[in-house]
Write a protein that holds these residues in place. Structure first.
Motif, PDB file in Angstrom:
ATOM      1  N   PHE A  93       0.809  -1.223   0.000  1.00 37.95           N
ATOM      2  CA  PHE A  93       0.000   0.000   0.000  1.00 37.95           C
ATOM      3  C   PHE A  93       0.842   1.273   0.000  1.00 37.95           C
ATOM      4  N   TYR A  96       1.179   1.537  -3.659  1.00 34.12           N
ATOM      5  CA  TYR A  96      -0.102   1.886  -4.279  1.00 34.12           C
ATOM      6  C   TYR A  96      -0.431   3.358  -4.047  1.00 34.12           C
ATOM      7  N   ALA A  97      -0.212   3.836  -2.825  1.00 33.02           N
ATOM      8  CA  ALA A  97      -0.462   5.247  -2.538  1.00 33.02           C
ATOM      9  C   ALA A  97       0.466   6.133  -3.364  1.00 33.02           C
ATOM     10  N   HIS A  98       1.705   5.706  -3.533  1.00 32.37           N
ATOM     11  CA  HIS A  98       2.669   6.465  -4.346  1.00 32.37           C
ATOM     12  C   HIS A  98       2.168   6.597  -5.779  1.00 32.37           C
ATOM     13  N   ILE A 101      -2.226   7.857  -5.579  1.00 32.28           N
ATOM     14  CA  ILE A 101      -2.632   9.077  -4.861  1.00 32.28           C
ATOM     15  C   ILE A 101      -1.605  10.163  -5.154  1.00 32.28           C
ATOM     16  N   THR A 105       2.224  11.135  -0.611  1.00 35.52           N
ATOM     17  CA  THR A 105       1.334  10.335   0.234  1.00 35.52           C
ATOM     18  C   THR A 105       1.875   8.918   0.406  1.00 35.52           C
ATOM     19  N   GLY A 106       2.438   8.353  -0.653  1.00 39.71           N
ATOM     20  CA  GLY A 106       3.059   7.041  -0.541  1.00 39.71           C
ATOM     21  C   GLY A 106       4.182   7.041   0.475  1.00 39.71           C
ATOM     22  N   VAL A 109       2.483   7.252   3.976  1.00 41.50           N
ATOM     23  CA  VAL A 109       1.827   5.994   4.338  1.00 41.50           C
ATOM     24  C   VAL A 109       2.851   4.952   4.776  1.00 41.50           C
ATOM     25  N   THR A 390      -3.922   4.076   7.181  1.00 36.32           N
ATOM     26  CA  THR A 390      -3.446   3.158   6.146  1.00 36.32           C
ATOM     27  C   THR A 390      -4.612   2.551   5.384  1.00 36.32           C
ATOM     28  N   ALA A 393      -5.918   4.969   2.955  1.00 32.79           N
ATOM     29  CA  ALA A 393      -5.017   5.083   1.803  1.00 32.79           C
ATOM     30  C   ALA A 393      -5.226   3.921   0.830  1.00 32.79           C
ATOM     31  N   ILE A 394      -5.430   2.707   1.379  1.00 37.73           N
ATOM     32  CA  ILE A 394      -5.692   1.537   0.530  1.00 37.73           C
ATOM     33  C   ILE A 394      -6.974   1.748  -0.272  1.00 37.73           C
ATOM     34  N   SER A 397      -6.574   4.449  -2.897  1.00 41.96           N
ATOM     35  CA  SER A 397      -5.693   3.956  -3.961  1.00 41.96           C
ATOM     36  C   SER A 397      -6.456   3.046  -4.914  1.00 41.96           C
TER      37      SER A 397
END
Length: 479
Positions: A93, A96-98, A101, A105-106, A109, A390, A393-394, A397
């Motif tokens: 994640f 994924y956030a990187h 989003i 943010t990645g 997170v 988290t 964020a998942i 994402s």
């Protein structure tokens, strides 16, 4: 039109490139994934803290809180299932956030999730020491904490298969005990019902004798954050899938096999405890499981549960060190921290990240020893809150990924696992996570944890942008 087509082709190719980015050995299997999901979540949050939750919110309020927590984790894991089966990556994640989003943010997170587990490790190390003193009262707590830490470190530093087998054994013990507890509890409830003339009012008297919400509806809102903390850890399989054989098949199978079982285990256990244990006695019990089993007449129940709780702590700590090390690896891979953290040895272990995460757990342990009522308590509360961040964020994402995937020309039917009820599933998770954060504001300790997490998050964002600015001024590539 041609420009849009080129943009779609480039965008879709970026996703394909992401899929190929993997430097770890794939030694884990579906059975490992399933037990990692159980291992990260079935711990002291269920075996110990459920008693305090029951006392605070009452039986009905606690069941409501656990049901809401189950809905949240179910929605989050459905979202994670789509992401991690199509894009299996050890950074999970954080990555994924990187990608979906923002890079900043990645970065945040990854640091937040690292903090989640490192803070928890300190408490787990000490808890084992205290639990072992039941049998060895003359041996200092730090001796067992040291032995425990060495075992956890050994399981994580050699090969990922050793980690997976350790997690499989620890989790199997916990799962077996929960199943046995549910069977014994249901039999006891039926026996009470039959022997008291089939009286529902007597059998379920605990649910109403102190009122539906003995400490008000606000107590339910406060308990939700504790419940979310109890459910946190399931998402570790999103990290482990990057080191799993055939992740496109293993991840969907693990998601489908574990989610409903976790809901049954948690909600079912709370129902049994709430039925058999008076609410006012719940908070004074070291473990409501012990009290219920003792009242039923199970011999050596305290010793049995003491052993099970120790195994639970082994399991949670094993997953925690594994996950926190992979977050540092993700940061090192992006070169937002020294690249040495992304070093992976020939056995597929990010050794520097494992060592530094272990050191972080030891520092958290020292904070428990020297500042148990200030720094450590704040760290633990922050740990629960960062898990929710988290999850948000998942969910975001996955929402962005699906939108991005469709717009770039991807075929939804090609996804190994499709999140159902889109786009509502991730939106429901986001809304309920936000609501649980608002509810936690009713509790002073959790409120300070939220403030602490906000400060830590702002520091992370500031650190990222300063680093980004420095790289840009030097002409270095930026993530």
């Amino acid at each position: 039109m041609e420009k849009d087509q080129r943009k779609k082709a480039y965008s879709h190719q970026k996703i394909q490139d992401f899929k190929a980015d993997d430097t770890f050995k794939r030694s884990l299997t579906k059975r490992h994934l399933m037990m990692i999901a159980f291992g990260g979540v079935i711990g002291t949050g269920l075996f110990v803290a459920s008693g305090e939750n029951l006392y605070q919110a009452g039986p009905i309020g606690t069941i409501i809180a656990y049901c809401l927590g189950a809905i949240i984790i179910y929605a989050v894991m459905l979202s994670l299932g789509e992401l991690s089966s199509y894009l299996p990556h050890t950074s999970s994640f954080g990555e994924y956030a990187h990608r979906f989003i923002s890079p900043s943010t990645g970065y945040v997170v990854a640091w937040l999730y690292w903090l989640t587990w490192v803070a928890a490790l300190g408490g787990e190390f000490t808890a084992v020491g205290f639990l072992m003193q039941r049998w060895f009262p003359n041996i200092d707590v730090w001796v067992f904490a040291l032995i425990f830490g060495i075992i956890i470190f050994a399981l994580n530093i050699y090969t990922v298969k050793i980690f997976g087998e350790g997690e499989f054994i620890f989790s199997s013990i916990k799962v077996a005990v929960v199943i046995i507890f549910l069977i014994i509890g249901v039999v006891a409830i039926v026996h009470r019902f039959v022997t008291h003339d089939f009286s529902f009012s007597y059998t379920f008297v605990n649910f109403y004798k102190d009122g539906v919400f003995p400490h008000g509806i606000s107590a339910v809102l406060v308990v939700i954050l504790a419940v979310n903390f109890a459910f946190s850890g399931t998402e570790v399989i999103g990290v482990a899938v990057g080191e799993t054989k055939n992740p496109q098949k293993a991840m969907p199978a693990a998601i489908n096999a574990t989610l409903w079982r976790l809901v049954v285990f948690f909600v079912g256990s709370i129902f049994v405890i709430a039925t058999l244990l008076p609410t006012k006695e719940a908070s004074s019990s070291q473990s409501p499981f012990v009290t219920v089993l003792s009242d039923i007449g199970i011999p050596y129940s305290a010793d049995i549960m003491n052993f099970v709780i120790i195994m639970a702590i082994f399991s949670v700590s094993n997953s925690g060190l594994y996950a926190s090390a992979r977050m540092l690896y993700a940061l090192g891979e992006k070169k937002t921290i020294p690249p040495i953290f992304a070093y992976v040895n020939k056995r597929g272990i990010p050794v520097v990240s494992v060592i530094v995460s272990m050191v972080g757990g030891v520092i958290a342990l020292l904070s428990k020893v020297y500042e148990p009522e200030t720094i450590f308590k704040l760290l633990i509360n922050i740990s629960g809150f960062t898990a929710i961040v988290t999850w948000m964020a998942i969910s975001l994402s996955q929402l962005n990924f699906r939108r991005h995937f469709v717009r770039s020309g991807g075929d939804i039917n090609s996804l190994p696992y499709k999140t159902p009820f889109m786009p509502y599933t991730p939106i429901i998770a986001l809304v309920l996570c936000a609501a649980s954060i608002v509810g936690s504001m009713y509790d002073a300790e959790q409120r300070y944890a939220i403030y602490g997490t906000v400060v830590f998050t702002l520091i992370c964002y500031l650190g990222y942008y300063l680093q980004h600015k420095r790289k840009k001024s030097k002409g270095e590539p930026t993530s």
